[in-house]
Write a protein that holds these residues in place. Sequence first.
Motif, short mmCIF file in Angstrom:
data_model
loop_
_atom_site.label_atom_id
_atom_site.label_comp_id
_atom_site.label_asym_id
_atom_site.label_seq_id
_atom_site.Cartn_x
_atom_site.Cartn_y
_atom_site.Cartn_z
N VAL A 32 13.06 -22.86 24.00
CA VAL A 32 13.96 -23.73 24.76
C VAL A 32 13.60 -25.19 24.51
O VAL A 32 14.47 -26.03 24.29
CB VAL A 32 13.91 -23.40 26.27
CG1 VAL A 32 14.76 -24.38 27.07
CG2 VAL A 32 14.37 -21.97 26.51
N ALA A 33 12.31 -25.51 24.51
CA ALA A 33 11.87 -26.90 24.27
C ALA A 33 12.30 -27.36 22.88
O ALA A 33 12.77 -28.49 22.72
CB ALA A 33 10.36 -27.01 24.43
N ASP A 34 12.18 -26.49 21.89
CA ASP A 34 12.61 -26.84 20.53
C ASP A 34 14.12 -27.06 20.46
O ASP A 34 14.58 -27.97 19.77
CB ASP A 34 12.18 -25.77 19.53
CG ASP A 34 10.67 -25.71 19.34
OD1 ASP A 34 9.97 -26.68 19.70
OD2 ASP A 34 10.19 -24.68 18.82
N LEU A 35 14.87 -26.23 21.16
CA LEU A 35 16.32 -26.41 21.20
C LEU A 35 16.66 -27.76 21.82
O LEU A 35 17.52 -28.49 21.31
CB LEU A 35 16.98 -25.28 21.99
CG LEU A 35 18.49 -25.40 22.20
CD1 LEU A 35 19.23 -25.42 20.87
CD2 LEU A 35 18.99 -24.27 23.07
N PHE A 36 15.98 -28.13 22.89
CA PHE A 36 16.25 -29.42 23.51
C PHE A 36 15.86 -30.57 22.60
O PHE A 36 16.50 -31.63 22.62
CB PHE A 36 15.56 -29.55 24.87
CG PHE A 36 16.26 -28.79 25.97
CD1 PHE A 36 17.64 -28.80 26.09
CD2 PHE A 36 15.53 -28.05 26.88
CE1 PHE A 36 18.29 -28.12 27.10
CE2 PHE A 36 16.17 -27.36 27.91
CZ PHE A 36 17.55 -27.39 28.01
N LYS A 37 14.85 -30.38 21.76
CA LYS A 37 14.51 -31.42 20.77
C LYS A 37 15.67 -31.61 19.80
O LYS A 37 16.03 -32.74 19.47
CB LYS A 37 13.25 -31.04 19.99
CG LYS A 37 11.96 -31.23 20.75
CD LYS A 37 10.79 -30.82 19.89
CE LYS A 37 9.52 -30.69 20.70
NZ LYS A 37 8.41 -30.16 19.90
N VAL A 38 16.25 -30.50 19.34
CA VAL A 38 17.38 -30.58 18.43
C VAL A 38 18.54 -31.31 19.12
O VAL A 38 19.22 -32.13 18.52
CB VAL A 38 17.82 -29.17 17.96
CG1 VAL A 38 19.18 -29.20 17.29
CG2 VAL A 38 16.78 -28.59 17.03
N LEU A 39 18.73 -31.03 20.39
CA LEU A 39 19.83 -31.65 21.13
C LEU A 39 19.47 -33.04 21.64
O LEU A 39 20.30 -33.69 22.27
CB LEU A 39 20.22 -30.75 22.31
CG LEU A 39 20.79 -29.40 21.89
CD1 LEU A 39 20.96 -28.51 23.10
CD2 LEU A 39 22.09 -29.57 21.14
N GLY A 40 18.28 -33.50 21.33
CA GLY A 40 17.85 -34.83 21.75
C GLY A 40 18.46 -35.94 20.91
O GLY A 40 18.19 -37.10 21.14
N ASP A 41 19.29 -35.59 19.97
CA ASP A 41 19.94 -36.57 19.11
C ASP A 41 21.42 -36.65 19.48
O ASP A 41 22.13 -35.65 19.44
CB ASP A 41 19.77 -36.17 17.64
CG ASP A 41 20.33 -37.20 16.70
OD1 ASP A 41 21.57 -37.24 16.55
OD2 ASP A 41 19.54 -37.96 16.12
N ASN A 42 21.87 -37.84 19.83
CA ASN A 42 23.24 -38.09 20.23
C ASN A 42 24.24 -37.57 19.20
O ASN A 42 25.25 -36.97 19.56
CB ASN A 42 23.39 -39.61 20.44
CG ASN A 42 24.78 -40.07 20.73
OD1 ASN A 42 25.70 -39.80 19.96
ND2 ASN A 42 24.95 -40.77 21.82
N GLN A 78 20.48 -28.45 11.15
CA GLN A 78 19.66 -28.26 12.34
C GLN A 78 20.40 -27.47 13.41
O GLN A 78 19.82 -26.58 14.04
CB GLN A 78 19.17 -29.59 12.86
CG GLN A 78 18.16 -30.21 11.90
CD GLN A 78 17.49 -31.44 12.47
OE1 GLN A 78 18.11 -32.23 13.15
NE2 GLN A 78 16.21 -31.58 12.19
N LEU A 79 21.65 -27.79 13.64
CA LEU A 79 22.44 -27.05 14.62
C LEU A 79 22.58 -25.58 14.21
O LEU A 79 22.49 -24.68 15.05
CB LEU A 79 23.82 -27.68 14.79
CG LEU A 79 23.85 -29.04 15.47
CD1 LEU A 79 25.22 -29.69 15.31
CD2 LEU A 79 23.47 -28.92 16.94
#
Length: 122
Positions: A32-42, A78-79
Amino acid sequence: MADHTLPHNHGEHLNTELLIDNIAKTEDFQIVADLFKVLGDNSRVRIFWLLCHCEECVINISSMMDMSSPAVSHHLRQLKSYGLITSRREGKEVYYKSADTNQAQLLHHMIEQVIKITCPEA
């Protein structure tokens, strides 16, 4: 498993053992943390949201996002690696869209709820 007694008793009637068992599964939470890192980019969030509403090729996504094709391709990789989008090839063209998964649908709805936008009409 032995009973786990917490240092402070606040009177809650929680299943402490189940909570402790679940939070001990650090690998699951790392996903989950890694997924949020991926989604940390606008840009990735915007591309993902776009692909929830249409199937598009890199060139069109690049135009809509006002980004270079290589930059869009980087975000798409990445997505896709996290299973948020899928692709299909038709001749030389590759088309991308959001994955048909519960996780992708939840993320789509979360984005719209957080920024208070609605799906465009088809």
